[in-house]
Design a protein around this motif. Structure first.
Motif, PDB file in Angstrom:
ATOM      1  N   ASN A 172      43.766  57.169  24.066  1.00  0.00           N
ATOM      2  CA  ASN A 172      43.805  56.096  23.069  1.00  0.00           C
ATOM      3  C   ASN A 172      43.484  54.767  23.730  1.00  0.00           C
ATOM      4  OD1 ASN A 172      46.222  55.315  24.403  1.00  0.00           O
ATOM      5  ND2 ASN A 172      47.405  56.696  23.097  1.00  0.00           N
ATOM      6  N   MET A 173      43.580  53.698  22.952  1.00  0.00           N
ATOM      7  CA  MET A 173      43.359  52.360  23.477  1.00  0.00           C
ATOM      8  C   MET A 173      44.698  51.674  23.711  1.00  0.00           C
ATOM      9  SD  MET A 173      40.076  50.981  21.278  1.00  0.00           S
ATOM     10  CE  MET A 173      40.445  51.828  19.733  1.00  0.00           C
ATOM     11  N   ARG A 174      44.847  51.082  24.877  1.00  0.00           N
ATOM     12  CA  ARG A 174      46.057  50.313  25.183  1.00  0.00           C
ATOM     13  C   ARG A 174      45.738  49.272  26.248  1.00  0.00           C
ATOM     14  NH1 ARG A 174      48.141  51.935  30.048  1.00  0.00           N
ATOM     15  NH2 ARG A 174      47.698  54.053  30.781  1.00  0.00           N
ATOM     16  N   LYS A 175      46.661  48.335  26.445  1.00  0.00           N
ATOM     17  CA  LYS A 175      46.476  47.280  27.438  1.00  0.00           C
ATOM     18  C   LYS A 175      46.382  47.887  28.832  1.00  0.00           C
ATOM     19  CE  LYS A 175      46.983  43.049  25.457  1.00  0.00           C
ATOM     20  NZ  LYS A 175      46.167  41.843  25.724  1.00  0.00           N
ATOM     21  N   GLN A 176      45.317  47.506  29.553  1.00  0.00           N
ATOM     22  CA  GLN A 176      45.135  47.984  30.917  1.00  0.00           C
ATOM     23  C   GLN A 176      44.530  46.872  31.769  1.00  0.00           C
ATOM     24  OE1 GLN A 176      43.621  52.251  31.177  1.00  0.00           O
ATOM     25  NE2 GLN A 176      43.069  51.763  29.079  1.00  0.00           N
ATOM     26  N   GLU A 177      44.745  46.964  33.072  1.00  0.00           N
ATOM     27  CA  GLU A 177      44.220  45.950  33.972  1.00  0.00           C
ATOM     28  C   GLU A 177      42.705  46.088  34.095  1.00  0.00           C
ATOM     29  OE1 GLU A 177      46.174  45.338  37.701  1.00  0.00           O
ATOM     30  OE2 GLU A 177      48.146  45.878  36.884  1.00  0.00           O
ATOM     31  N   VAL A 178      42.021  44.992  33.822  1.00  0.00           N
ATOM     32  CA  VAL A 178      40.560  44.996  33.806  1.00  0.00           C
ATOM     33  C   VAL A 178      39.990  45.420  35.150  1.00  0.00           C
ATOM     34  CG1 VAL A 178      38.511  43.527  33.579  1.00  0.00           C
ATOM     35  CG2 VAL A 178      40.423  43.282  31.963  1.00  0.00           C
ATOM     36  N   ASP A 179      40.520  44.876  36.240  1.00  0.00           N
ATOM     37  CA  ASP A 179      39.967  45.169  37.567  1.00  0.00           C
ATOM     38  C   ASP A 179      40.156  46.623  37.979  1.00  0.00           C
ATOM     39  OD1 ASP A 179      38.991  42.631  37.935  1.00  0.00           O
ATOM     40  OD2 ASP A 179      40.750  41.897  39.025  1.00  0.00           O
ATOM     41  N   LYS A 180      41.089  47.306  37.334  1.00  0.00           N
ATOM     42  CA  LYS A 180      41.324  48.705  37.665  1.00  0.00           C
ATOM     43  C   LYS A 180      40.539  49.664  36.767  1.00  0.00           C
ATOM     44  CE  LYS A 180      45.962  48.130  39.659  1.00  0.00           C
ATOM     45  NZ  LYS A 180      47.392  48.520  39.556  1.00  0.00           N
ATOM     46  N   VAL A 181      40.146  49.181  35.588  1.00  0.00           N
ATOM     47  CA  VAL A 181      39.515  50.061  34.600  1.00  0.00           C
ATOM     48  C   VAL A 181      38.015  49.808  34.470  1.00  0.00           C
ATOM     49  CG1 VAL A 181      39.532  50.744  32.165  1.00  0.00           C
ATOM     50  CG2 VAL A 181      41.690  50.277  33.335  1.00  0.00           C
ATOM     51  N   ILE A 182      37.595  48.569  34.642  1.00  0.00           N
ATOM     52  CA  ILE A 182      36.170  48.225  34.574  1.00  0.00           C
ATOM     53  C   ILE A 182      35.605  48.258  35.987  1.00  0.00           C
ATOM     54  CG2 ILE A 182      34.478  46.519  33.821  1.00  0.00           C
ATOM     55  CD1 ILE A 182      36.143  47.712  31.556  1.00  0.00           C
ATOM     56  N   SER A 183      34.492  48.959  36.165  1.00  0.00           N
ATOM     57  CA  SER A 183      33.991  49.206  37.523  1.00  0.00           C
ATOM     58  C   SER A 183      33.498  47.946  38.223  1.00  0.00           C
ATOM     59  CB  SER A 183      32.872  50.255  37.494  1.00  0.00           C
ATOM     60  OG  SER A 183      31.728  49.763  36.823  1.00  0.00           O
ATOM     61  N   ASN A 184      32.856  47.025  37.492  1.00  0.00           N
ATOM     62  CA  ASN A 184      32.346  45.790  38.103  1.00  0.00           C
ATOM     63  C   ASN A 184      32.288  44.703  37.030  1.00  0.00           C
ATOM     64  OD1 ASN A 184      30.971  43.738  39.456  1.00  0.00           O
ATOM     65  ND2 ASN A 184      29.547  45.130  40.462  1.00  0.00           N
ATOM     66  N   PRO A 185      33.432  44.092  36.709  1.00  0.00           N
ATOM     67  CA  PRO A 185      33.469  43.106  35.623  1.00  0.00           C
ATOM     68  C   PRO A 185      32.517  41.935  35.840  1.00  0.00           C
ATOM     69  CG  PRO A 185      35.698  43.725  36.284  1.00  0.00           C
ATOM     70  CD  PRO A 185      34.774  44.313  37.295  1.00  0.00           C
ATOM     71  N   LYS A 186      32.440  41.423  37.052  1.00  0.00           N
ATOM     72  CA  LYS A 186      31.602  40.252  37.315  1.00  0.00           C
ATOM     73  C   LYS A 186      30.132  40.544  37.041  1.00  0.00           C
ATOM     74  CE  LYS A 186      34.779  37.319  38.519  1.00  0.00           C
ATOM     75  NZ  LYS A 186      35.064  36.160  37.625  1.00  0.00           N
ATOM     76  N   ALA A 187      29.658  41.699  37.482  1.00  0.00           N
ATOM     77  CA  ALA A 187      28.265  42.063  37.239  1.00  0.00           C
ATOM     78  C   ALA A 187      27.999  42.193  35.744  1.00  0.00           C
ATOM     79  CB  ALA A 187      27.929  43.362  37.957  1.00  0.00           C
ATOM     80  N   LEU A 188      28.906  42.819  35.014  1.00  0.00           N
ATOM     81  CA  LEU A 188      28.725  42.995  33.580  1.00  0.00           C
ATOM     82  C   LEU A 188      28.782  41.654  32.844  1.00  0.00           C
ATOM     83  CD1 LEU A 188      30.864  46.221  33.079  1.00  0.00           C
ATOM     84  CD2 LEU A 188      28.368  46.048  32.937  1.00  0.00           C
ATOM     85  N   GLU A 189      29.644  40.753  33.289  1.00  0.00           N
ATOM     86  CA  GLU A 189      29.686  39.413  32.706  1.00  0.00           C
ATOM     87  C   GLU A 189      28.340  38.710  32.856  1.00  0.00           C
ATOM     88  OE1 GLU A 189      33.087  36.947  33.948  1.00  0.00           O
ATOM     89  OE2 GLU A 189      34.029  38.816  34.552  1.00  0.00           O
ATOM     90  N   GLU A 190      27.763  38.818  34.022  1.00  0.00           N
ATOM     91  CA  GLU A 190      26.489  38.156  34.298  1.00  0.00           C
ATOM     92  C   GLU A 190      25.357  38.770  33.476  1.00  0.00           C
ATOM     93  OE1 GLU A 190      23.591  37.480  38.154  1.00  0.00           O
ATOM     94  OE2 GLU A 190      25.760  37.201  38.412  1.00  0.00           O
ATOM     95  N   ILE A 191      25.342  40.095  33.373  1.00  0.00           N
ATOM     96  CA  ILE A 191      24.337  40.764  32.550  1.00  0.00           C
ATOM     97  C   ILE A 191      24.472  40.337  31.090  1.00  0.00           C
ATOM     98  CG2 ILE A 191      23.615  43.012  31.636  1.00  0.00           C
ATOM     99  CD1 ILE A 191      24.396  44.181  34.409  1.00  0.00           C
ATOM    100  N   ALA A 192      25.699  40.289  30.619  1.00  0.00           N
ATOM    101  CA  ALA A 192      25.948  39.879  29.242  1.00  0.00           C
ATOM    102  C   ALA A 192      25.455  38.460  28.989  1.00  0.00           C
ATOM    103  CB  ALA A 192      27.430  39.989  28.906  1.00  0.00           C
ATOM    104  N   PHE A 193      25.804  37.544  29.875  1.00  0.00           N
ATOM    105  CA  PHE A 193      25.419  36.145  29.700  1.00  0.00           C
ATOM    106  C   PHE A 193      23.903  35.991  29.719  1.00  0.00           C
ATOM    107  CE2 PHE A 193      24.625  31.801  31.261  1.00  0.00           C
ATOM    108  CZ  PHE A 193      25.311  31.090  30.295  1.00  0.00           C
ATOM    109  N   ASN A 194      23.225  36.732  30.569  1.00  0.00           N
ATOM    110  CA  ASN A 194      21.769  36.637  30.673  1.00  0.00           C
ATOM    111  C   ASN A 194      21.051  37.217  29.462  1.00  0.00           C
ATOM    112  OD1 ASN A 194      21.906  35.357  33.158  1.00  0.00           O
ATOM    113  ND2 ASN A 194      21.715  37.263  34.325  1.00  0.00           N
ATOM    114  N   ASN A 195      21.772  37.965  28.625  1.00  0.00           N
ATOM    115  CA  ASN A 195      21.186  38.526  27.399  1.00  0.00           C
ATOM    116  C   ASN A 195      21.715  37.877  26.146  1.00  0.00           C
ATOM    117  OD1 ASN A 195      19.358  41.034  27.963  1.00  0.00           O
ATOM    118  ND2 ASN A 195      21.057  41.235  29.411  1.00  0.00           N
ATOM    119  N   ARG A 196      22.399  36.762  26.274  1.00  0.00           N
ATOM    120  CA  ARG A 196      23.029  36.117  25.121  1.00  0.00           C
ATOM    121  C   ARG A 196      21.990  35.600  24.112  1.00  0.00           C
ATOM    122  NH1 ARG A 196      22.344  32.563  29.050  1.00  0.00           N
ATOM    123  NH2 ARG A 196      22.132  30.309  28.638  1.00  0.00           N
TER     124      ARG A 196
END
Length: 289
Positions: free
Chosen positions: A265-289
């Motif tokens: 199910n969905m529940r609160k989890q630590e981003v750094d432990k669950v998302i493999s590379n948050p910073k890279a994904l943030e940058e990809i997202a911003f570059n496609n805004r």
């Protein structure tokens, strides 16, 4: 996690077998479509998500977007009309009573909704441009009755094929082209460039690696690939970046999926432990805004 039988799955399977249902042309980029301008809101703005399981399945785009907004002190009301495995017109007719109610609501600033995300079913977005346009028109005409100046984001579907499939790019280019051609007919509309962002992630932009132990970190499935935590995170950050033209500050925890099994199910989890590379994904997202 409760799973749903997606009635379009047989169509996707057929598309995976043969690419002859469409003729791939040179990709039309979204450069000609600027981001839509929201109306001036009195009080917190509202956003409405309309679509199917690309918006919510293992993870929820509306939930993650709401969390990002709350953490960044962006007061916005998030609503959704989501039905698994159907096209936009069927989302409306399946939820007709609720839809007609929210489409009749009024706001003193003249626009009940300030933003709307419209996500068409992949088979239609891929192979039936006329139906794609007519479904968008159906929904937008109803929304315009109480929100004439709403900012519309037409969801650019991602290629339904695994990235390793040699025809991945053909499907990606066709979906990209059709999204541009469909959005061009809608007042104050732009693209939510999900397909572009997913492709960039698969290509390793910003140092992102989609494979871990031979496992795709972005999507999971067989006939239909749904976002897992990395993909859902990318999608939510992309929408935030498109609307606010900035990358959100990411909270320590977000509501993410515990897995892809029936009991997950969905529940609160630590981003750094669950998302493999948050910073890279943030940058990809911003570059496609």
């Amino acid at each position: 996690m409760k799973k749903y039988v997606l009635i379009f799955s047989f169509i996707i399977a057929a598309l995976l077998i043969s690419c002859n249902k469409f003729t791939t042309q040179n990709a039309i980029t979204s450069d000609g479509l600027s981001n839509p301008k929201p109306p001036k809101a009195i009080g917190p703005p509202r956003i409405l998500f309309i679509g199917n399981s690309q918006i919510e399945y293992f993870v929820s785009a509306p939930t993650l977007f709401q969390e990002l907004c709350n953490f960044n002190n962006k007061h916005i009301n998030v609503q959704q009309l989501v039905t698994m495995g159907v096209s936009l017109d069927k989302v409306y007719y399946t939820n007709k009573t609720e839809a007609n109610q929210i489409f009749s609501n009024r706001d003193k600033d003249g626009n009940y909704y300030d933003f709307v995300v419209l996500q068409e079913a992949t088979p239609i977005a891929l192979t039936d441009l006329e139906k794609y346009r007519s479904n968008l028109k159906l929904i937008v005409e109803k929304i315009h009755k109480n929100s004439p100046d709403v900012a519309i984001y037409v969801y650019q579907n991602m290629s339904p094929l695994p990235y390793t499939n040699p025809e991945y790019d053909d499907y990606y280019k066709e979906l990209q082209k059709n999204a541009v051609l469909a959005a061009a007919y809608i007042k104050n509309a732009g693209l939510l460039r999900v397909g572009d962002a997913v492709k960039d992630a698969y290509e390793g932009k910003s140092g992102y690696k989609y494979l871990s132990n031979n496992k795709d970190n972005l999507r999971y499935g067989k006939n239909i690939l749904h976002f897992t935590n990395d993909g859902g995170f990318l999608q939510a950050v992309l929408l935030y970046s498109a609307i606010f033209d900035k990358t959100p500050i990411i909270p320590k925890k977000l509501i993410l999926s515990t897995g892809t099994g029936d009991k997950d199910n969905m529940r609160k989890q630590e981003v750094d432990k669950v998302i493999s590379n948050p910073k890279a994904l943030e940058e990809i997202a911003f570059n496609n805004r």
